[in-house]
Every structure is written in structure tokens, then in C-alpha cells.
Design a protein around this motif. Sequence first.
Motif, short mmCIF file in Angstrom:
data_model
loop_
_atom_site.label_atom_id
_atom_site.label_comp_id
_atom_site.label_asym_id
_atom_site.label_seq_id
_atom_site.Cartn_x
_atom_site.Cartn_y
_atom_site.Cartn_z
N VAL A 1 59.11 -65.70 -31.64
CA VAL A 1 58.33 -64.45 -31.63
C VAL A 1 59.18 -63.25 -31.26
CG1 VAL A 1 56.15 -65.63 -31.13
CG2 VAL A 1 57.61 -64.90 -29.24
N VAL A 2 60.36 -63.50 -30.66
CA VAL A 2 61.25 -62.40 -30.29
C VAL A 2 61.96 -61.92 -31.55
CG1 VAL A 2 63.24 -61.73 -28.92
CG2 VAL A 2 61.55 -63.33 -27.97
N ARG A 3 61.78 -60.64 -31.88
CA ARG A 3 62.30 -60.15 -33.16
C ARG A 3 63.33 -59.03 -33.02
NH1 ARG A 3 59.50 -62.43 -37.20
NH2 ARG A 3 57.46 -63.32 -36.75
N ASP A 4 63.16 -58.11 -32.09
CA ASP A 4 64.10 -56.99 -32.01
C ASP A 4 65.17 -57.28 -30.98
OD1 ASP A 4 63.32 -55.59 -29.30
OD2 ASP A 4 61.44 -56.10 -30.32
N ALA A 5 66.26 -56.52 -31.05
CA ALA A 5 67.44 -56.78 -30.23
C ALA A 5 67.15 -56.64 -28.74
CB ALA A 5 68.57 -55.84 -30.64
N SER A 6 66.39 -55.63 -28.35
CA SER A 6 66.11 -55.42 -26.93
C SER A 6 65.29 -56.57 -26.36
CB SER A 6 65.38 -54.10 -26.73
OG SER A 6 64.13 -54.10 -27.42
N ALA A 7 64.32 -57.07 -27.14
CA ALA A 7 63.51 -58.20 -26.68
C ALA A 7 64.35 -59.47 -26.61
CB ALA A 7 62.32 -58.40 -27.62
N LEU A 8 65.31 -59.58 -27.52
CA LEU A 8 66.20 -60.74 -27.51
C LEU A 8 67.03 -60.76 -26.23
CD1 LEU A 8 67.37 -63.13 -29.20
CD2 LEU A 8 69.10 -61.54 -30.02
N VAL A 9 67.59 -59.61 -25.87
CA VAL A 9 68.38 -59.52 -24.65
C VAL A 9 67.53 -59.81 -23.43
CG1 VAL A 9 69.71 -57.96 -23.17
CG2 VAL A 9 70.05 -57.92 -25.66
N ARG A 10 66.31 -59.28 -23.43
CA ARG A 10 65.41 -59.48 -22.30
C ARG A 10 65.02 -60.95 -22.16
NH1 ARG A 10 62.35 -55.90 -23.60
NH2 ARG A 10 60.65 -57.01 -24.63
N ALA A 11 64.72 -61.59 -23.28
CA ALA A 11 64.35 -63.00 -23.25
C ALA A 11 65.49 -63.86 -22.75
CB ALA A 11 63.90 -63.45 -24.64
N GLU A 12 66.70 -63.56 -23.20
CA GLU A 12 67.86 -64.33 -22.75
C GLU A 12 68.09 -64.13 -21.26
OE1 GLU A 12 72.56 -65.05 -23.94
OE2 GLU A 12 71.35 -63.62 -25.05
N ARG A 13 67.90 -62.89 -20.78
CA ARG A 13 68.09 -62.60 -19.36
C ARG A 13 67.05 -63.32 -18.50
NH1 ARG A 13 66.83 -57.41 -19.23
NH2 ARG A 13 68.85 -56.81 -20.10
N GLU A 14 65.83 -63.42 -19.02
CA GLU A 14 64.75 -64.04 -18.26
C GLU A 14 64.82 -65.57 -18.30
OE1 GLU A 14 61.27 -62.42 -20.02
OE2 GLU A 14 61.45 -60.46 -19.04
N MET A 15 65.18 -66.13 -19.44
CA MET A 15 65.18 -67.57 -19.59
C MET A 15 66.49 -68.22 -19.15
SD MET A 15 63.37 -67.80 -23.35
CE MET A 15 63.52 -69.58 -23.42
N GLY A 16 67.60 -67.48 -19.30
CA GLY A 16 68.91 -68.04 -19.05
C GLY A 16 69.11 -68.65 -17.68
N PRO A 17 68.75 -67.97 -16.58
CA PRO A 17 68.97 -68.54 -15.25
C PRO A 17 68.25 -69.86 -15.02
CG PRO A 17 68.58 -66.17 -15.10
CD PRO A 17 68.29 -66.56 -16.52
N ASP A 18 67.03 -69.98 -15.52
CA ASP A 18 66.30 -71.23 -15.33
C ASP A 18 66.95 -72.37 -16.09
OD1 ASP A 18 63.91 -72.76 -14.41
OD2 ASP A 18 63.58 -72.92 -16.57
N ILE A 19 67.42 -72.10 -17.31
CA ILE A 19 68.09 -73.14 -18.09
C ILE A 19 69.40 -73.55 -17.43
CG2 ILE A 19 69.24 -73.59 -20.28
CD1 ILE A 19 67.02 -71.90 -21.59
N ALA A 20 70.14 -72.56 -16.91
CA ALA A 20 71.39 -72.87 -16.22
C ALA A 20 71.11 -73.72 -14.97
CB ALA A 20 72.10 -71.58 -15.83
N ARG A 21 70.03 -73.42 -14.25
CA ARG A 21 69.67 -74.19 -13.07
C ARG A 21 69.33 -75.63 -13.45
NH1 ARG A 21 65.30 -76.12 -11.40
NH2 ARG A 21 64.07 -74.97 -12.95
N ARG A 22 68.57 -75.81 -14.52
CA ARG A 22 68.20 -77.16 -14.98
C ARG A 22 69.44 -77.95 -15.38
NH1 ARG A 22 64.41 -76.71 -19.78
NH2 ARG A 22 64.51 -79.00 -19.63
N LEU A 23 70.39 -77.29 -16.01
CA LEU A 23 71.61 -77.98 -16.41
C LEU A 23 72.40 -78.41 -15.19
CD1 LEU A 23 73.50 -78.91 -18.67
CD2 LEU A 23 74.55 -76.63 -18.64
N THR A 24 72.53 -77.52 -14.20
CA THR A 24 73.24 -77.85 -12.96
C THR A 24 72.58 -79.03 -12.25
OG1 THR A 24 74.04 -75.59 -12.67
CG2 THR A 24 73.94 -76.97 -10.71
N GLU A 25 71.26 -79.00 -12.16
CA GLU A 25 70.55 -80.09 -11.50
C GLU A 25 70.72 -81.40 -12.26
OE1 GLU A 25 68.93 -80.23 -8.57
OE2 GLU A 25 69.80 -78.24 -8.27
N GLY A 26 70.67 -81.33 -13.58
CA GLY A 26 70.82 -82.54 -14.37
C GLY A 26 72.20 -83.16 -14.24
N LEU A 27 73.21 -82.32 -14.04
CA LEU A 27 74.58 -82.81 -13.97
C LEU A 27 75.01 -83.19 -12.55
CD1 LEU A 27 76.26 -80.18 -16.34
CD2 LEU A 27 75.92 -82.61 -16.84
#
Length: 292
Positions: free
Chosen positions: A195-221
Motif C-alpha cells: 500500500v506504500v506508494r510514494d517515496a516519503s511514505a516508503l522512507v517512513r515505513a522503512e524507518r518505522e518497521m526497520g528497528p523491529d525487524i532488526a530486533r527480531r533478527l538479533t533475538e533469533g540469532l
Amino acid sequence: MSRPVTVGVDGSPGGVAAAEWAARESALRGVPLRIVYAEQRPGAATIRHSNPEARRRWAEELLTEAVEAVRQEHPSLEIETRHLSGEPAEVLAHEAAEAALLVLGSRGLGGVRGFLLGSVGMATISVTERPVVLVRAPGRLDAPNRAALAAPSRAVVVGVDLDRFFGPLLDFAFGEAAVRGEQVLALHGWSIPPVVRDASALVRAEREMGPDIARRLTEGLRPWRQKFPSVDLVERPCVGGPAQLLLHAAEGADLVVVGRRVRRGSLGTHIGSVTHAVIHHCAAPVAVIAHE
């Protein structure tokens, strides 16, 4: 008794490259090397024209040449040869059951970036649950791959899917890195919601989702970081397709580790799209690890 490293040879350049890689792996692990030639039985249409004695001599020469090539770099390595008859995939899978891992060669595609695994290699992967390492034969490579192979990164690259059990892949990847004195590069590719279509929303989504995904990866490893404290671990959660991320990270890597699911039912084996892409397009050796 230690399980040997087993390699299948067939007289092709890929088989030679596989034997050389397998010999280095045997030396690193401190285990014997077993070189196997699986001769397919002649069919009814060809058996009258076959010459068993000529085939036997050719197989013996092939195995002798493989041993001599390996001895040049590893003069003290314990080596065993086997000349077996039967369907090559079934023979190699049977041999793999006794081995630490099975090593096979792959055929190059000349100037095209990528290579063919071949029907025997694909069939063997499908019928064995032991680790299988695929080694590309030397050949013409494009400029990026030539540069990468000239300057290896000394890393074992492994793809991590946080939504599936990835323990066997990490066990193998960390074990390989430990014996090699190399780092593990753990990659996780993830996607922005469609659903994210424009560049600003893309950057915002990555900023919001990225830390949680990085945390899950760290915990998994975390369990593997604790189990292998001497191995340098680099975690890399990235936006993008897993196959392309793995292929990019593989340029210059010593080994790439991917998985395939084991199915017990009538559907048979499953080699996913990511693993399929990596084993057909990666210049570095690829380890395929079976998992539930």
C-alpha cells in the motif's frame, strides 16, 4: 569414526573443482576424503554396444587423476575412492548418508552469468537430507564476478527467514565459519507493504518497521552468537528480495548457505524459489541444507 567429506566426480571441469573444494574441506575438518564415481547402468538399448572393461578402465583412470590432482595440494590427506554402479542420484544420496557432507560440481554457461546444476545434481539434492555443497567449475565470468573471486570476503553468507525454522542453516553456517576462521553474514530480506506508494511514505515505513525487524533478527540469532563466541557475526536486515540480496552478498564470499524443505508426504521435495535462484546463479560455492 569421523564421517568423510564425499565428492562425486564425472570427468567434467565441475567435478575437478568439486574435488579440490572437497579436499580443502576435508583438511579443514580433519576427516578423510571419499571420491566417488557413479556409473549409470547401460539401458537395454545400449548394453549390447557397451564395453564393461573399457568403462572400468575409464572410471579407474578418472578416479586416479582426481586423487593425483588432490594430492598436489594435500599430500597427507587420507583419500578413499569408490567406483559404483547405479542411478547416479541414488548412488550419491546413499553415499551422502555416510558423509559429513556431499560435494558436487556445476556446469558453467560460458559468458552468461549463471550456471546449470544439471539433472543429477538436482535429483541428488532432492533425495538426500545431508548437506550438499555445489561448486562451480572455473570458466568465463563477467567483470564483477572476476573481481569478487580475486578478492574473497572470507565470509559465510546465510539467508535467514524469520517466519520459518532456520536452525539447521545456522548450525551449518556457524560451524563452517568456525573451522575456517571467518565471519558469518546473516541476511534477512523484507518488504515494504504494497500500500506504500510514494517515496516519503516508503522512507517512513522503512524507518518505522526497520528497528523491529532488526530486533527480531538479533533475538533469533542470539543462541548461535552464544554457541559460537569466536565467530564474528554480521547481521544485515535489508529491504529487498532475498534471492537478489543473497546473490549480491555472495560476490566474493567463500560459501553461501541456503535451505530446502523436507516433505514426508506424496508431494515430495521442495526447493523454494530463493534456493533455486541461488544454486543456479551464484558463483560462490553453495551449501543446500535440508530442514523441516
